[in-house]
Write a protein that holds these residues in place. Structure first.
Motif, PDB file in Angstrom:
ATOM      1  N   HIS A 156       0.831  -1.202   0.000  1.00  0.00           N
ATOM      2  CA  HIS A 156       0.000   0.000   0.000  1.00  0.00           C
ATOM      3  C   HIS A 156       0.868   1.256   0.000  1.00  0.00           C
ATOM      4  N   GLN A 157       1.914   1.241   0.815  1.00  0.00           N
ATOM      5  CA  GLN A 157       2.811   2.410   0.851  1.00  0.00           C
ATOM      6  C   GLN A 157       3.410   2.693  -0.532  1.00  0.00           C
ATOM      7  N   ALA A 158       3.711   1.621  -1.269  1.00  0.00           N
ATOM      8  CA  ALA A 158       4.250   1.813  -2.624  1.00  0.00           C
ATOM      9  C   ALA A 158       3.153   2.313  -3.573  1.00  0.00           C
ATOM     10  N   ALA A 159       1.935   1.758  -3.414  1.00  0.00           N
ATOM     11  CA  ALA A 159       0.848   2.084  -4.349  1.00  0.00           C
ATOM     12  C   ALA A 159       0.364   3.527  -4.220  1.00  0.00           C
ATOM     13  N   VAL A 160       0.549   4.144  -3.054  1.00  0.00           N
ATOM     14  CA  VAL A 160       0.030   5.505  -2.860  1.00  0.00           C
ATOM     15  C   VAL A 160       1.010   6.589  -3.308  1.00  0.00           C
ATOM     16  N   ARG A 161       2.246   6.184  -3.649  1.00  0.00           N
ATOM     17  CA  ARG A 161       3.246   7.196  -3.981  1.00  0.00           C
ATOM     18  C   ARG A 161       2.751   8.186  -5.037  1.00  0.00           C
ATOM     19  N   SER A 162       2.187   7.662  -6.142  1.00  0.00           N
ATOM     20  CA  SER A 162       1.861   8.581  -7.236  1.00  0.00           C
ATOM     21  C   SER A 162       0.780   9.588  -6.821  1.00  0.00           C
ATOM     22  N   VAL A 163      -0.269   9.117  -6.141  1.00  0.00           N
ATOM     23  CA  VAL A 163      -1.320  10.067  -5.770  1.00  0.00           C
ATOM     24  C   VAL A 163      -0.786  11.088  -4.745  1.00  0.00           C
ATOM     25  N   LEU A 164       0.066  10.647  -3.829  1.00  0.00           N
ATOM     26  CA  LEU A 164       0.574  11.581  -2.816  1.00  0.00           C
ATOM     27  C   LEU A 164       1.558  12.582  -3.424  1.00  0.00           C
ATOM     28  N   GLU A 165       2.195  12.197  -4.522  1.00  0.00           N
ATOM     29  CA  GLU A 165       3.109  13.143  -5.168  1.00  0.00           C
ATOM     30  C   GLU A 165       2.370  14.134  -6.074  1.00  0.00           C
ATOM     31  N   GLN A 166       1.204  13.725  -6.580  1.00  0.00           N
ATOM     32  CA  GLN A 166       0.514  14.570  -7.561  1.00  0.00           C
ATOM     33  C   GLN A 166      -0.598  15.453  -6.992  1.00  0.00           C
ATOM     34  N   GLU A 167      -1.223  15.018  -5.932  1.00  0.00           N
ATOM     35  CA  GLU A 167      -2.401  15.719  -5.416  1.00  0.00           C
ATOM     36  C   GLU A 167      -2.057  16.520  -4.165  1.00  0.00           C
ATOM     37  N   ASN A 168      -2.656  17.708  -4.019  1.00  0.00           N
ATOM     38  CA  ASN A 168      -2.522  18.368  -2.723  1.00  0.00           C
ATOM     39  C   ASN A 168      -3.880  18.685  -2.093  1.00  0.00           C
ATOM     40  N   ASP A 169      -4.929  18.216  -2.727  1.00  0.00           N
ATOM     41  CA  ASP A 169      -6.265  18.367  -2.154  1.00  0.00           C
ATOM     42  C   ASP A 169      -6.526  17.195  -1.200  1.00  0.00           C
ATOM     43  N   LEU A 170      -6.933  17.496   0.029  1.00  0.00           N
ATOM     44  CA  LEU A 170      -7.060  16.456   1.050  1.00  0.00           C
ATOM     45  C   LEU A 170      -8.016  15.341   0.625  1.00  0.00           C
ATOM     46  N   GLN A 171      -9.182  15.754   0.102  1.00  0.00           N
ATOM     47  CA  GLN A 171     -10.177  14.744  -0.285  1.00  0.00           C
ATOM     48  C   GLN A 171      -9.623  13.824  -1.380  1.00  0.00           C
ATOM     49  N   ALA A 172      -8.961  14.402  -2.378  1.00  0.00           N
ATOM     50  CA  ALA A 172      -8.407  13.600  -3.478  1.00  0.00           C
ATOM     51  C   ALA A 172      -7.283  12.684  -2.975  1.00  0.00           C
ATOM     52  N   ARG A 173      -6.464  13.200  -2.063  1.00  0.00           N
ATOM     53  CA  ARG A 173      -5.374  12.380  -1.511  1.00  0.00           C
ATOM     54  C   ARG A 173      -5.944  11.188  -0.748  1.00  0.00           C
ATOM     55  N   LEU A 174      -6.941  11.474   0.092  1.00  0.00           N
ATOM     56  CA  LEU A 174      -7.498  10.408   0.927  1.00  0.00           C
ATOM     57  C   LEU A 174      -8.253   9.379   0.078  1.00  0.00           C
ATOM     58  N   ALA A 175      -9.042   9.865  -0.887  1.00  0.00           N
ATOM     59  CA  ALA A 175      -9.771   8.935  -1.769  1.00  0.00           C
ATOM     60  C   ALA A 175      -8.785   8.054  -2.519  1.00  0.00           C
ATOM     61  N   GLY A 176      -7.683   8.645  -2.983  1.00  0.00           N
ATOM     62  CA  GLY A 176      -6.664   7.873  -3.699  1.00  0.00           C
ATOM     63  C   GLY A 176      -6.037   6.804  -2.815  1.00  0.00           C
ATOM     64  N   VAL A 177      -5.777   7.168  -1.574  1.00  0.00           N
ATOM     65  CA  VAL A 177      -5.160   6.235  -0.630  1.00  0.00           C
ATOM     66  C   VAL A 177      -6.121   5.090  -0.305  1.00  0.00           C
ATOM     67  N   LEU A 178      -7.379   5.407  -0.117  1.00  0.00           N
ATOM     68  CA  LEU A 178      -8.358   4.364   0.220  1.00  0.00           C
ATOM     69  C   LEU A 178      -8.593   3.437  -0.974  1.00  0.00           C
ATOM     70  N   ARG A 179      -8.700   4.027  -2.168  1.00  0.00           N
ATOM     71  CA  ARG A 179      -8.881   3.197  -3.367  1.00  0.00           C
ATOM     72  C   ARG A 179      -7.647   2.321  -3.614  1.00  0.00           C
ATOM     73  N   ALA A 180      -6.476   2.874  -3.344  1.00  0.00           N
ATOM     74  CA  ALA A 180      -5.251   2.070  -3.511  1.00  0.00           C
ATOM     75  C   ALA A 180      -5.267   0.874  -2.559  1.00  0.00           C
ATOM     76  N   TRP A 181      -5.795   1.086  -1.353  1.00  0.00           N
ATOM     77  CA  TRP A 181      -5.876  -0.046  -0.413  1.00  0.00           C
ATOM     78  C   TRP A 181      -6.795  -1.132  -0.974  1.00  0.00           C
ATOM     79  N   LEU A 182      -7.926  -0.715  -1.517  1.00  0.00           N
ATOM     80  CA  LEU A 182      -8.863  -1.696  -2.080  1.00  0.00           C
ATOM     81  C   LEU A 182      -8.214  -2.467  -3.223  1.00  0.00           C
ATOM     82  N   ASP A 183      -7.400  -1.772  -4.022  1.00  0.00           N
ATOM     83  CA  ASP A 183      -6.698  -2.458  -5.121  1.00  0.00           C
ATOM     84  C   ASP A 183      -5.676  -3.467  -4.594  1.00  0.00           C
ATOM     85  N   VAL A 184      -4.885  -3.031  -3.610  1.00  0.00           N
ATOM     86  CA  VAL A 184      -3.843  -3.908  -3.061  1.00  0.00           C
ATOM     87  C   VAL A 184      -4.463  -5.136  -2.403  1.00  0.00           C
TER      88      VAL A 184
END
Lengths: 245, 245
Positions: A79-107
């Motif tokens: 999961h830590q590896a999968a979230v790298r791209s969204v955390l590097e590209q987004e600075n909106d909290l909602q988008a960052r969190l949604a990306g992190v949660l969706r990445a967890w579902l994928d992993v």
């Protein structure tokens, strides 16, 4: 004379082999857990299927429980590896969190069937297999660190007094999503994906309300309630306080 | 000539007997579920143990699932009776809610062991045995009605726009307590009792904050999230709206 920074094949090879054996045992165990159920799978069967001695299997994982902790650690690392791209590209909290949660579902997607049958072992907060246990601290701290980064790297203004507390609450809400996902039978877990988005929106709104001072005692009280009543959480908090002060 | 308002023994006796048979079947089922486990107990075994024909058992309860709904209804009815004294004597929201939550723990105490082994059947929100299911609507609505009374009879000032939503959220937090209680192994479930008190304090503070308009959209959003993602809850809300408007 060899260059000092060059890898030393003779020393690294055994460690690499050891890591491969460890990974092989973990993968074999996960496969057998999925096929036969966690309760019915013995260390002996895992060792046999992996082609290692029982003693060797126990050398890497002292018990089936340790295999589950290994599995949790692996999910956390992926999961830590999968979230790298969204955390590097987004600075909106909602988008960052949604990306992190969706990445967890994928992993976690390949393990959905296992999660459903394993759930009864992990749901008990007193079990070492619970995500809230002392034994799961390593994987939990990795997961909370992701949420700390979600918050710290966003444009959201967070009062200093809540900076430590909010990532832990965000991780708790992720555990709510995991609980929902365990029972989600919708195709491709579409309902869980929608819940991830809605949860991210709700959390972002909650965080933006934390600028109102009148609300902050309530946030602390919710957090205290979780740490007082979930055995492993108090330890996580103590560790964080010890580490930062 | 008999007085018209006098009870008619010949007509009421069969109904009373029927209620006794129904209660006997439910009690026998609960005992066997506790002794043998829910999955392993058949309707045939329940009928035999209760001394009724299998056909008769099915007449009262169409399936094991209906027995669980009967059990939920009984717990809800016992709880409604047990909260009378605290709801008549207290007008402080926190005291009312703490009394209601503690009364639930008292009513449910004899079933703790059963609840722990039955949990895996009830945890799935898609299962008819989930407290969030369509099938559990009857027991759930009785339980939410208690929270409606907790709020309405208290001194707490609640904005009209939240009067319908808060009791459902209060019941959801009760479900959180139930989840905690299921796994609570402390003597006399002392930890759950403390959580009931802490939860009541937290809820009362949350309700008092609802006087701030800026918070209300968040409360609605939390409520909407639950009703959108828990299948039976949407129905409860539809029923309430249908009933009041």
């Amino acid at each position: 004379m060899p260059v000092e920074n060059e890898p030393l094949p003779d020393e690294t090879r055994p460690a690499a082999k050891s890591e491969l054996t460890r990974a092989l045992i973990l993968e074999t165990a996960m496969r057998l857990f999925q096929e036969r159920g966690y309760d019915k799978t013995t260390m002996r069967a895992i060792a046999k299927e992996a082609g290692v001695s029982v003693g060797n299997a126990y050398y890497y994982y002292a018990s089936k429980e340790h295999l589950i902790q290994g599995f949790y650690d692996r999910i956390a690392a992926e999961h830590q590896a999968a979230v790298r791209s969204v955390l590097e590209q987004e600075n909106d909290l909602q988008a960052r969190l949604a990306g992190v949660l969706r990445a967890w579902l994928d992993v976690a997607a390949p393990y959905h069937e296992f999660a459903a049958q394993f759930f009864k072992n992990a749901a008990d907060p007193d079990s070492p297999l619970s995500p809230f246990s002392t034994e799961s601290a390593h994987a939990r701290e990795a997961a909370i660190a992701v949420h700390r980064e979600v918050l710290a790297g966003s444009r959201a203004k967070v009062p200093a007094e809540l900076a430590d507390v909010l990532p832990e609450l965000m991780w708790l809400s992720q555990m709510g999503l995991v609980l929902y996902w365990v029972f989600d039978r919708s195709p491709d877990r579409e309902r869980s994906r929608r819940l991830a988005d809605r949860g991210a929106r709700l959390t972002a709104r909650g965080v933006s309300l934390s600028r109102f001072r009148v609300l902050r005692p309530l946030v602390h009280e919710v957090h205290e309630l979780f740490t007082d009543f979930l055995p492993g959480m108090a330890q996580t908090v103590a560790g964080r306080k010890g580490g930062t002060g």
